[in-house]
Design a protein around this motif. Structure first.
Motif, PDB file in Angstrom:
ATOM      1  N   MET A 212       0.817  -1.210   0.000  1.00 39.33           N
ATOM      2  CA  MET A 212       0.000   0.000   0.000  1.00 39.33           C
ATOM      3  C   MET A 212       0.855   1.268   0.000  1.00 39.33           C
ATOM      4  SD  MET A 212      -3.062  -1.193  -0.098  1.00 39.33           S
ATOM      5  CE  MET A 212      -4.148   0.145   0.335  1.00 39.33           C
ATOM      6  N   ASP A 213       2.165   1.136  -0.159  1.00 37.13           N
ATOM      7  CA  ASP A 213       3.040   2.310  -0.157  1.00 37.13           C
ATOM      8  C   ASP A 213       2.691   3.312  -1.253  1.00 37.13           C
ATOM      9  OD1 ASP A 213       4.417   1.676   2.083  1.00 37.13           O
ATOM     10  OD2 ASP A 213       6.154   0.812   1.055  1.00 37.13           O
ATOM     11  N   PRO A 214       2.369   2.869  -2.497  1.00 38.59           N
ATOM     12  CA  PRO A 214       1.992   3.857  -3.524  1.00 38.59           C
ATOM     13  C   PRO A 214       0.774   4.679  -3.113  1.00 38.59           C
ATOM     14  CG  PRO A 214       2.498   1.751  -4.538  1.00 38.59           C
ATOM     15  CD  PRO A 214       2.467   1.518  -3.068  1.00 38.59           C
ATOM     16  N   VAL A 215      -0.193   4.049  -2.461  1.00 37.90           N
ATOM     17  CA  VAL A 215      -1.384   4.772  -2.004  1.00 37.90           C
ATOM     18  C   VAL A 215      -0.991   5.780  -0.931  1.00 37.90           C
ATOM     19  CG1 VAL A 215      -3.662   4.547  -0.940  1.00 37.90           C
ATOM     20  CG2 VAL A 215      -2.838   2.790  -2.524  1.00 37.90           C
ATOM     21  N   ARG A 216      -0.129   5.340  -0.015  1.00 37.99           N
ATOM     22  CA  ARG A 216       0.311   6.226   1.069  1.00 37.99           C
ATOM     23  C   ARG A 216       1.028   7.458   0.506  1.00 37.99           C
ATOM     24  NH1 ARG A 216       4.912   6.701   3.591  1.00 37.99           N
ATOM     25  NH2 ARG A 216       5.781   4.804   2.652  1.00 37.99           N
ATOM     26  N   ARG A 217       1.897   7.223  -0.491  1.00 39.99           N
ATOM     27  CA  ARG A 217       2.636   8.349  -1.072  1.00 39.99           C
ATOM     28  C   ARG A 217       1.715   9.270  -1.868  1.00 39.99           C
ATOM     29  NH1 ARG A 217       6.547   4.222  -1.901  1.00 39.99           N
ATOM     30  NH2 ARG A 217       5.809   3.926  -4.043  1.00 39.99           N
ATOM     31  N   THR A 218       0.767   8.662  -2.601  1.00 38.48           N
ATOM     32  CA  THR A 218      -0.154   9.476  -3.406  1.00 38.48           C
ATOM     33  C   THR A 218      -1.001  10.384  -2.527  1.00 38.48           C
ATOM     34  OG1 THR A 218      -0.259   7.756  -5.093  1.00 38.48           O
ATOM     35  CG2 THR A 218      -2.028   9.382  -5.090  1.00 38.48           C
ATOM     36  N   LEU A 219      -1.482   9.840  -1.412  1.00 43.25           N
ATOM     37  CA  LEU A 219      -2.323  10.623  -0.506  1.00 43.25           C
ATOM     38  C   LEU A 219      -1.500  11.469   0.458  1.00 43.25           C
ATOM     39  CD1 LEU A 219      -5.023   7.924   0.348  1.00 43.25           C
ATOM     40  CD2 LEU A 219      -5.397  10.026  -0.936  1.00 43.25           C
ATOM     41  N   ASN A 220      -0.182  11.204   0.491  1.00 44.23           N
ATOM     42  CA  ASN A 220       0.706  11.925   1.405  1.00 44.23           C
ATOM     43  C   ASN A 220       0.240  11.752   2.854  1.00 44.23           C
ATOM     44  OD1 ASN A 220       2.872  13.510   2.225  1.00 44.23           O
ATOM     45  ND2 ASN A 220       1.742  15.448   1.951  1.00 44.23           N
ATOM     46  N   VAL A 221       0.115  10.478   3.267  1.00 42.07           N
ATOM     47  CA  VAL A 221      -0.336  10.169   4.628  1.00 42.07           C
ATOM     48  C   VAL A 221       0.705   9.297   5.324  1.00 42.07           C
ATOM     49  CG1 VAL A 221      -2.784  10.340   4.066  1.00 42.07           C
ATOM     50  CG2 VAL A 221      -1.624   8.130   3.836  1.00 42.07           C
ATOM     51  N   GLU A 222       0.586   9.229   6.648  1.00 47.44           N
ATOM     52  CA  GLU A 222       1.538   8.446   7.427  1.00 47.44           C
ATOM     53  C   GLU A 222       1.271   6.946   7.325  1.00 47.44           C
ATOM     54  OE1 GLU A 222       3.260   8.157  12.038  1.00 47.44           O
ATOM     55  OE2 GLU A 222       1.775   9.687  11.498  1.00 47.44           O
ATOM     56  N   SER A 223       0.001   6.568   7.220  1.00 50.61           N
ATOM     57  CA  SER A 223      -0.326   5.136   7.227  1.00 50.61           C
ATOM     58  C   SER A 223      -1.616   4.872   6.453  1.00 50.61           C
ATOM     59  CB  SER A 223      -0.488   4.643   8.673  1.00 50.61           C
ATOM     60  OG  SER A 223      -0.895   3.295   8.711  1.00 50.61           O
ATOM     61  N   VAL A 224      -1.659   3.695   5.821  1.00 53.07           N
ATOM     62  CA  VAL A 224      -2.883   3.203   5.173  1.00 53.07           C
ATOM     63  C   VAL A 224      -3.133   1.795   5.697  1.00 53.07           C
ATOM     64  CG1 VAL A 224      -3.990   2.540   3.011  1.00 53.07           C
ATOM     65  CG2 VAL A 224      -2.532   4.573   3.093  1.00 53.07           C
ATOM     66  N   SER A 225      -4.352   1.514   6.116  1.00 51.68           N
ATOM     67  CA  SER A 225      -4.642   0.179   6.657  1.00 51.68           C
ATOM     68  C   SER A 225      -5.976  -0.336   6.144  1.00 51.68           C
ATOM     69  CB  SER A 225      -4.631   0.192   8.188  1.00 51.68           C
ATOM     70  OG  SER A 225      -5.584   1.098   8.687  1.00 51.68           O
ATOM     71  N   ILE A 226      -6.060  -1.661   6.117  1.00 50.24           N
ATOM     72  CA  ILE A 226      -7.276  -2.355   5.669  1.00 50.24           C
ATOM     73  C   ILE A 226      -7.787  -3.210   6.820  1.00 50.24           C
ATOM     74  CG2 ILE A 226      -8.230  -4.057   4.067  1.00 50.24           C
ATOM     75  CD1 ILE A 226      -6.012  -3.270   2.112  1.00 50.24           C
ATOM     76  N   GLY A 227      -9.076  -3.117   7.092  1.00 43.70           N
ATOM     77  CA  GLY A 227      -9.718  -3.990   8.074  1.00 43.70           C
ATOM     78  C   GLY A 227     -10.778  -4.822   7.380  1.00 43.70           C
ATOM     79  N   LEU A 228     -10.737  -6.136   7.569  1.00 42.09           N
ATOM     80  CA  LEU A 228     -11.694  -7.032   6.917  1.00 42.09           C
ATOM     81  C   LEU A 228     -12.684  -7.577   7.943  1.00 42.09           C
ATOM     82  CD1 LEU A 228      -9.275  -9.012   4.567  1.00 42.09           C
ATOM     83  CD2 LEU A 228     -10.671  -6.994   4.037  1.00 42.09           C
ATOM     84  N   ILE A 229     -13.936  -7.689   7.523  1.00 47.89           N
ATOM     85  CA  ILE A 229     -14.986  -8.166   8.423  1.00 47.89           C
ATOM     86  C   ILE A 229     -14.950  -9.689   8.491  1.00 47.89           C
ATOM     87  CG2 ILE A 229     -17.483  -8.322   8.779  1.00 47.89           C
ATOM     88  CD1 ILE A 229     -17.735  -5.570   7.509  1.00 47.89           C
ATOM     89  N   GLU A 230     -14.892 -10.204   9.717  1.00 47.48           N
ATOM     90  CA  GLU A 230     -14.921 -11.651   9.939  1.00 47.48           C
ATOM     91  C   GLU A 230     -16.362 -12.139   9.796  1.00 47.48           C
ATOM     92  OE1 GLU A 230     -12.483 -14.283  13.047  1.00 47.48           O
ATOM     93  OE2 GLU A 230     -14.143 -13.200  13.979  1.00 47.48           O
ATOM     94  N   ASN A 231     -16.560 -13.125   8.928  1.00 52.32           N
ATOM     95  CA  ASN A 231     -17.926 -13.562   8.618  1.00 52.32           C
ATOM     96  C   ASN A 231     -18.673 -14.094   9.831  1.00 52.32           C
ATOM     97  OD1 ASN A 231     -17.716 -12.883   5.898  1.00 52.32           O
ATOM     98  ND2 ASN A 231     -16.837 -14.874   5.357  1.00 52.32           N
ATOM     99  N   THR A 232     -17.970 -14.821  10.695  1.00 43.45           N
ATOM    100  CA  THR A 232     -18.657 -15.489  11.805  1.00 43.45           C
ATOM    101  C   THR A 232     -19.072 -14.531  12.912  1.00 43.45           C
ATOM    102  OG1 THR A 232     -16.492 -16.015  12.744  1.00 43.45           O
ATOM    103  CG2 THR A 232     -17.564 -17.722  11.403  1.00 43.45           C
TER     104      THR A 232
END
Length: 490
Positions: free
Chosen positions: A1-21
Motif C-alpha cells: 500500500m506504499d503507492p497509495v500512502r505516497r499518493t495521498l501523502n499520509v503516514e499510514s494506510v490500513s485495511i480492516g476485513l470483516i470476519e464472517n462469523t
C-alpha cells in the motif's frame, strides 16, 4: 500500500476485513506498520470505533481531528504508541455487501479534503473486488482440498462418470473392491470396469441420469478381478450444469460383506437358540408327561426322570443367563466402577466343580494357580463369568486328553492360561472368533451345543478392565487362551 500512502501523502494506510462469523473487523497485520508488529492482531467489535461505525453505516468519513470525534477508539493508540490525528475511512463494498474498511491516517501536510476522499474511493472499489476474488479463490481451493480429502478417505468406494459414461475420478476404496492393487482406470468406460453378477450397470446408469429428487440404489454383487464377487449397495446421483443437463454422475459403492456376515451370524445364532431351546424343552415336557401319566411308579425311575428334568432345566437356565449377561454388558449396568479384587477366591470357588465335570468326561484336569496373586481391577461377577467361560469351553471342546488352567503374576499383570487338547479352531475362523453370534464351523458340524455369545462376552469383559486376550490354536491339536489383567495400583 506504499503507492497509495505516497499518493495521498499520509503516514499510514490500513485495511480492516470483516470476519464472517462474528462481524468483527480484523486489520491486516502486514499493512499496520512496525509499531504494530509485536501486538496481537487488531480487532474491533461490530460498530466499535470509527472503522466499526463506517462498516455498520456504509458511509465514508473525513475526520481532521479524531480527538473531537466521540467514535474514536483510543485503545489502539495506547497499546501501540502510534498517534492518530486525522483520517479518512471508507467502506469496502462488493455489490451491496460490506467486506471491510480502508482508512488513510494522518495527512502529512494540510487537511484531508473531498479530493482525498474521491481518490481513496477510486482505489477502494477495485481493491474490494480484488480482495473478494482472492477470498473466493482461497475458499474454492480450501473446499476442493476438503472434498478431495473426504473423497480419498471414504471407506466406501466412490467414482464419478461423465455424461458419455467415462470414469473421471475414483478413490482407493473403490479400487480395492475390484483390484488387488492400485490400477489406473481414469478415462475408461465405466461399463467395462464395473461388472455385476446379478444386475445391469448400464441400466442403472441410465436410471441415475433420469433421477430428479431421489437417489437410485442397486444391490448387487460386483466382480473382483480374481473372479470372486463382493456384495455391494450402489447409490447414484446426477450432477447437472446450469442448463439442467447431466454433466457427471457420482456413484457410491458400499461394501455389504460385513453386514452379510453379521446377518449370517445372527441367523445362525437364532437357529442355534431355537435348536438349543427346543431340545431341553422337549425333554422336560416328555419326562413331565411320563411322570403325570404314572409311568414312573418306582422311586428309582421317578428319581431318574426328575434328574433329567432338573439337568435340562439347568441347561435352559444357563442359556438364558448367558443371553441376559450380554444384555447387561451392553447396558449402563456394565459401566459400574471396577474395584480391586483377588482372583484366588474366584479360582477356589470355580475350579473344583469344573474339575469334576472334566473327570467325569474322562479328561485330565490340571490346575496351577499361584497363591496370593496380586489384586486386579474389575467386577467379581463379570470376571468369574469370563474365566469360567474359557474353562467351560476347554472341557466342552476336548474329547480326550487334558485341560490345563494356570494363573501367575508376570511383570505388571496377572496372566491366566487355559489350554486344552481339544478339536482346535480352523485358521480361517480365528479372525472372527470373538465376534457376536460367531460359531466355528467345526463346532457346528460336530453338533457341539453353543450360542456363539460366550467368547464375545469374554473379550468384552477382559478389555473393559484394560486387559488383553489372545488365542493360539491348531485344528485337531488343541487351543490356548491367554488372558492378561493389569495389577491394581496400590
Amino acid at each position: 500500500m506504499d503507492p497509495v500512502r505516497r499518493t495521498l501523502n499520509v503516514e499510514s494506510v490500513s485495511i480492516g476485513l470483516i470476519e464472517n462469523t462474528t462481524g468483527d473487523i480484523i486489520f491486516v497485520d502486514e499493512l499496520m506498520g512496525p509499531l504494530f508488529k509485536p501486538l496481537a492482531p487488531i480487532r474491533l467489535k461490530r460498530g466499535q470505533g470509527i472503522a466499526g461505525w463506517v462498516a455498520e453505516h456504509r458511509e465514508a468519513v473525513i475526520i481532521n481531528d479524531v480527538y473531537k470525534d466521540k467514535r474514536f477508539y483510543r485503545q489502539v493508540d495506547k497499546k501501540s504508541g502510534f498517534q492518530t490525528h486525522s483520517m479518512i475511512c471508507i467502506p469496502l463494498q462488493v455489490e451491496e455487501r460490506v467486506i471491510g474498511i480502508l482508512q488513510a491516517i494522518n495527512k502529512q501536510t494540510g487537511k484531508f479534503n473531498e479530493n482525498d476522499l474521491r481518490l481513496l474511493q477510486a482505489i477502494g472499489g477495485p481493491l474490494a473486488a480484488a480482495i473478494e476474488n482472492a477470498r473466493l479463490h482461497a475458499d474454492v481451493i480450501a473446499e476442493k482440498r476438503r472434498i478431495e480429502t473426504i473423497f480419498a478417505n471414504m471407506s466406501e468406494g466412490l467414482l464419478t462418470i461423465n455424461a458419455e459414461g467415462y470414469i473421471t475420478h475414483v478413490n482407493d476404496a473403490f479400487l480395492t473392491l475390484i483390484y488387488d492393487e492400485t490400477k489406473e482406470i481414469i478415462a475408461q468406460k465405466a461399463t467395462d470396469i464395473i461388472r455385476l453378477k446379478n444386475g445391469n450397470i448400464e441400466e442403472f446408469i441410465q436410471t441415475v441420469k433420469k433421477a430428479t429428487n431421489e437417489y437410485p440404489q442397486l444391490a448387487a454383487d460386483v466382480y473382483h478381478n480374481d473372479g470372486s464377487t463382493v456384495p455391494v449397495l450402489i447409490s447414484g446421483a446426477p450432477i447437472r450444469n446450469e442448463e439442467g443437463e447431466v454433466s457427471e454422475l457420482i456413484m457410491v459403492f458400499s461394501d455389504l460383506s460385513q453386514i452379510r456376515e453379521v446377518e449370517r451370524m445372527r441367523d445362525d445364532f437364532f437357529h442355534g437358540i431355537i435348536h438349543e431351546l427346543r431340545t431341553p424343552l422337549a425333554t422336560i415336557l416328555m419326562y413331565a408327561r411320563l411322570l403325570r401319566e404314572g409311568k414312573a411308579q418306582e422311586k428309582e425311575k421317578a428319581d431318574r426322570f426328575l434328574g433329567v428334568i432338573e439337568r435340562e432345566s439347568d441347561r435352559l437356565q444357563k442359556m438364558v443367563r448367558q443371553m441376559l449377561q450380554v444384555v447387561k454388558m451392553e447396558s449402563q449396568e456394565f459401566q459400574r466402577r471396577p474395584e480391586p479384587l483377588s482372583l484366588n477366591p474366584i479360582f477356589e470357588e470355580m475350579l473344583p466343580p469344573l474339575a469334576d465335570i472334566a473327570t467325569e468326561k474322562g479328561l485330565t484336569f490340571i490346575q496351577r494357580i499361584e497363591p496370593d496373586l496380586p489384586l486386579v481391577m474389575g467386577d467379581r461377577e463379570i470376571l468369574y463369568m469370563a474365566i469360567k467361560n474359557l474353562v467351560d469351553n476347554a472341557i466342552k471342546f476336548t474329547l480326550s486328553g487334558s485341560v490345563r488352567v494356570e494363573a501367575a503374576h508376570k511383570d505388571n499383570v496377572v496372566e491366566i492360561i487355559v489350554k486344552d487338547q481339544g478339536i482346535g479352531i480352523p485358521k480361517q475362523a480365528l479372525p472372527n472368533l470373538f465376534g457376536r453370534f460367531f460359531r466355528a464351523q467345526t463346532a457346528v458340524e460336530r453338533g457341539i451345543a453353543g450360542t456363539g455369545l460366550g467368547l464375545y462376552m469374554v473379550k468384552e469383559a477382559i478389555e473393559h478392565y484394560n486387559g488383553t486376550i489372545k488365542v493360539d490354536s491348531i485344528e485337531g491339536k488343541g487351543t490356548t487362551f491367554t488372558v492378561c489383567l493389569p495389577v491394581a495400583e496400590t
